[in-house]
Motif scaffolding. Structure first.
Motif, PDB file in Angstrom:
ATOM      1  N   ARG A  82      19.223 -17.457  12.975  1.00 49.09           N
ATOM      2  CA  ARG A  82      18.815 -16.063  12.982  1.00 49.09           C
ATOM      3  C   ARG A  82      18.853 -15.294  14.232  1.00 49.09           C
ATOM      4  O   ARG A  82      19.476 -14.450  14.585  1.00 49.09           O
ATOM      5  CB  ARG A  82      17.688 -15.826  12.131  1.00 49.09           C
ATOM      6  CG  ARG A  82      17.378 -14.233  11.732  1.00 49.09           C
ATOM      7  CD  ARG A  82      16.065 -14.152  11.100  1.00 49.09           C
ATOM      8  NE  ARG A  82      15.980 -14.794   9.903  1.00 49.09           N
ATOM      9  CZ  ARG A  82      15.018 -15.439   9.312  1.00 49.09           C
ATOM     10  NH1 ARG A  82      13.921 -15.308   9.935  1.00 49.09           N
ATOM     11  NH2 ARG A  82      15.140 -16.339   8.099  1.00 49.09           N
ATOM     12  N   ARG A  83      18.033 -16.058  15.079  1.00 47.30           N
ATOM     13  CA  ARG A  83      17.939 -15.378  16.382  1.00 47.30           C
ATOM     14  C   ARG A  83      19.297 -15.753  17.259  1.00 47.30           C
ATOM     15  O   ARG A  83      19.712 -14.563  17.923  1.00 47.30           O
ATOM     16  CB  ARG A  83      16.775 -16.403  17.369  1.00 47.30           C
ATOM     17  CG  ARG A  83      16.596 -15.941  18.716  1.00 47.30           C
ATOM     18  CD  ARG A  83      15.422 -16.458  19.326  1.00 47.30           C
ATOM     19  NE  ARG A  83      14.934 -16.390  20.632  1.00 47.30           N
ATOM     20  CZ  ARG A  83      13.922 -16.691  21.044  1.00 47.30           C
ATOM     21  NH1 ARG A  83      13.216 -17.267  20.796  1.00 47.30           N
ATOM     22  NH2 ARG A  83      13.881 -16.090  22.547  1.00 47.30           N
ATOM     23  N   SER A  84      20.026 -16.622  17.105  1.00 48.56           N
ATOM     24  CA  SER A  84      21.390 -16.789  17.637  1.00 48.56           C
ATOM     25  C   SER A  84      22.312 -15.681  17.168  1.00 48.56           C
ATOM     26  O   SER A  84      23.053 -15.090  18.042  1.00 48.56           O
ATOM     27  CB  SER A  84      21.900 -18.304  17.360  1.00 48.56           C
ATOM     28  OG  SER A  84      21.010 -19.290  17.876  1.00 48.56           O
ATOM     29  N   SER A  85      22.388 -15.225  15.834  1.00 47.64           N
ATOM     30  CA  SER A  85      23.217 -14.347  15.591  1.00 47.64           C
ATOM     31  C   SER A  85      22.937 -12.823  16.009  1.00 47.64           C
ATOM     32  O   SER A  85      23.787 -12.332  16.307  1.00 47.64           O
ATOM     33  CB  SER A  85      22.845 -14.259  13.862  1.00 47.64           C
ATOM     34  OG  SER A  85      23.556 -13.068  13.374  1.00 47.64           O
ATOM     35  N   LEU A  86      21.707 -12.798  16.057  1.00 49.74           N
ATOM     36  CA  LEU A  86      21.252 -11.485  16.746  1.00 49.74           C
ATOM     37  C   LEU A  86      21.772 -11.491  18.459  1.00 49.74           C
ATOM     38  O   LEU A  86      22.143 -10.533  18.898  1.00 49.74           O
ATOM     39  CB  LEU A  86      19.731 -11.191  16.668  1.00 49.74           C
ATOM     40  CG  LEU A  86      19.223 -11.071  15.456  1.00 49.74           C
ATOM     41  CD1 LEU A  86      17.467 -10.972  15.619  1.00 49.74           C
ATOM     42  CD2 LEU A  86      19.650  -9.449  15.037  1.00 49.74           C
ATOM     43  N   ALA A  87      21.633 -12.702  19.032  1.00 49.34           N
ATOM     44  CA  ALA A  87      22.106 -12.731  20.225  1.00 49.34           C
ATOM     45  C   ALA A  87      23.598 -12.464  20.311  1.00 49.34           C
ATOM     46  O   ALA A  87      24.276 -11.654  21.369  1.00 49.34           O
ATOM     47  CB  ALA A  87      21.734 -14.179  21.107  1.00 49.34           C
ATOM     48  N   LEU A  88      24.332 -13.213  19.504  1.00 49.55           N
ATOM     49  CA  LEU A  88      25.764 -12.843  19.331  1.00 49.55           C
ATOM     50  C   LEU A  88      26.061 -11.430  19.073  1.00 49.55           C
ATOM     51  O   LEU A  88      27.168 -10.867  19.745  1.00 49.55           O
ATOM     52  CB  LEU A  88      26.392 -13.774  18.406  1.00 49.55           C
ATOM     53  CG  LEU A  88      26.542 -15.371  18.767  1.00 49.55           C
ATOM     54  CD1 LEU A  88      26.733 -15.939  17.488  1.00 49.55           C
ATOM     55  CD2 LEU A  88      27.222 -15.564  19.880  1.00 49.55           C
ATOM     56  N   ARG A  89      25.582 -10.851  18.203  1.00 47.31           N
ATOM     57  CA  ARG A  89      25.709  -9.332  17.935  1.00 47.31           C
ATOM     58  C   ARG A  89      25.212  -8.560  19.184  1.00 47.31           C
ATOM     59  O   ARG A  89      25.921  -7.291  19.330  1.00 47.31           O
ATOM     60  CB  ARG A  89      24.971  -9.012  16.804  1.00 47.31           C
ATOM     61  CG  ARG A  89      25.655  -9.846  15.332  1.00 47.31           C
ATOM     62  CD  ARG A  89      25.038  -9.209  13.991  1.00 47.31           C
ATOM     63  NE  ARG A  89      25.570  -9.723  12.918  1.00 47.31           N
ATOM     64  CZ  ARG A  89      26.883  -9.536  12.445  1.00 47.31           C
ATOM     65  NH1 ARG A  89      27.723  -8.742  12.889  1.00 47.31           N
ATOM     66  NH2 ARG A  89      27.223 -10.250  11.474  1.00 47.31           N
ATOM     67  N   ALA A  90      24.375  -8.691  19.772  1.00 46.39           N
ATOM     68  CA  ALA A  90      24.069  -8.016  20.867  1.00 46.39           C
ATOM     69  C   ALA A  90      25.045  -8.145  21.934  1.00 46.39           C
ATOM     70  O   ALA A  90      25.250  -6.918  22.576  1.00 46.39           O
ATOM     71  CB  ALA A  90      22.662  -8.483  21.506  1.00 46.39           C
ATOM     72  N   PHE A  91      25.564  -9.122  22.189  1.00 45.79           N
ATOM     73  CA  PHE A  91      26.538  -9.480  22.968  1.00 45.79           C
ATOM     74  C   PHE A  91      27.853  -8.572  22.586  1.00 45.79           C
ATOM     75  O   PHE A  91      28.475  -8.052  23.460  1.00 45.79           O
ATOM     76  CB  PHE A  91      26.924 -11.079  23.064  1.00 45.79           C
ATOM     77  CG  PHE A  91      28.384 -11.533  23.585  1.00 45.79           C
ATOM     78  CD1 PHE A  91      28.591 -11.289  25.275  1.00 45.79           C
ATOM     79  CD2 PHE A  91      29.543 -11.579  23.108  1.00 45.79           C
ATOM     80  CE1 PHE A  91      29.702 -11.433  25.743  1.00 45.79           C
ATOM     81  CE2 PHE A  91      30.427 -12.181  23.845  1.00 45.79           C
ATOM     82  CZ  PHE A  91      30.784 -11.924  24.966  1.00 45.79           C
TER      83      PHE A  91
END
Length: 331
Positions: A82-91
């Motif tokens: 979940r946290r990694s997905s949010l990081a990728l989407r923020a990028f």
């Protein structure tokens, strides 16, 4: 002599009792004296935790405000990703908003160069002090994400700074493959999925998403006197850029929207044709199909009028539909 000793013992006993009483009343908690090095370690650990929480919150906030559908989809991913997905989407959000937030192409190119350098530094374990960069570095370390996909997103966004319409539908699909599909490949890696069928599905879903995003943004772009729809389809139906800038609802404009939306639908159908061969663990990465399908159904109901007011409103049932699709483990 005995009495002297007794007196001394009595005095000592009295002093001890007074001291313990002082501890209980004045110092209710025991004092722990730490060495300076221990204090530094504790402070560093506390600061690191606070900074990590700040970075995570920054990514959550930017995705929730700029990519709400992606935000809800990320919440339904397994906790480990979940946290990694949010990081990728923020990028992805950071890159996507460059084009609309700069007045000169040179400034946009500088910001893209910053992100290219950032990605290189992330893979050297030396990320810059920036919330999205820090979270991206954490995701890379945790899931061994492929650098090539990130650089491909940046390069394609950089080319898009040219600020011109797509020459044909194939050019729009290539742009979508290099941006949206690349993001899906990274999401699959964060889920631990390495499967050729899942990659094929991600490619088609990414293309569908890029096409739908182009259609959804048409009213916004038209209000700024910009049109990015494929020129070959516009010419086929004799729809000029001025027609879109005026927000025309004539049949020829609707025909353009119909052709483009139909291609997005074809990609969705192709993606679903792989569903029987894809591991179930990959399905959460494809929840975005709910949003794409919702838009295509709504634009069909208004006879492919891209400027219809109902299409500018967010469907409040999307979170429920996403949850239901997640529960069914389908896409």
């Amino acid at each position: 002599m005995a009495s002297g000793i007794s007196a001394k013992h009595g005095l000592l006993t009295t002093k001890c009792s007074v001291f313990h009483s002082f501890q209980r009343n004045i110092l209710p908690h025991p004092i722990c004296i730490r060495r300076p090095t221990e204090v530094k370690c504790i402070r560093a650990s506390t600061n690191s935790t606070a900074e990590s929480q700040h970075n995570e919150k920054y990514c959550i906030d930017i995705v929730r405000s700029r990519d709400y559908d992606g935000f809800v989809s990320s919440l339904l991913l397994p906790e480990d990703a979940r946290r990694s997905s949010l990081a990728l989407r923020a990028f992805n959000v950071e890159l996507a908003q460059v084009k609309d937030s700069v007045s000169q192409k040179t400034i946009g190119l500088m910001r893209m160069q910053f992100w290219k350098t950032t990605v290189e530094e992330i893979y050297r374990d030396d990320p810059p002090v920036q919330p999205v960069s820090a979270e991206l570095w954490r995701a890379v370390k945790k899931h061994y994400l492929t650098k090539r996909w990130m650089l491909r997103i940046i390069s394609e966004r950089e080319k898009d700074l040219e600020d011109r319409a797509y020459r044909n539908l194939q050019e729009l699909e290539a742009y979508s493959e290099n941006t949206q599909s690349s993001l899906l490949y990274l999401l699959l890696e964060s889920l631990g999925v390495k499967d050729v069928h899942a990659d094929h599905a991600a490619s088609h879903i990414g293309k569908a998403q890029g096409i739908v995003t182009c259609l959804r943004a048409t009213p916004y772009h038209s209000s700024r006197r910009k049109v990015y729809l494929p020129m070959d389809i516009c010419m086929l139906h004799r729809a000029s850029q001025e027609d879109f800038i005026r927000g025309s609802r004539e049949q020829n404009v609707r025909d353009v929207v119909y052709d483009i939306a139909s291609q997005a639908h074809v990609h969705l159908q192709h993606a679903r044709s792989f569903s029987k061969n894809i591991p179930a663990s990959a399905f959460p990465a494809f929840l975005q199909t709910v949003v794409l399908e919702d838009y295509l159904q709504r634009v069909r109901r208004v006879d492919f009028d891209a400027f219809h007011p109902s299409l500018q409103k967010r469907n409040p049932l999307i979170p429920i539909q996403l949850y239901f699709r997640s529960w069914k483990k389908t896409y």
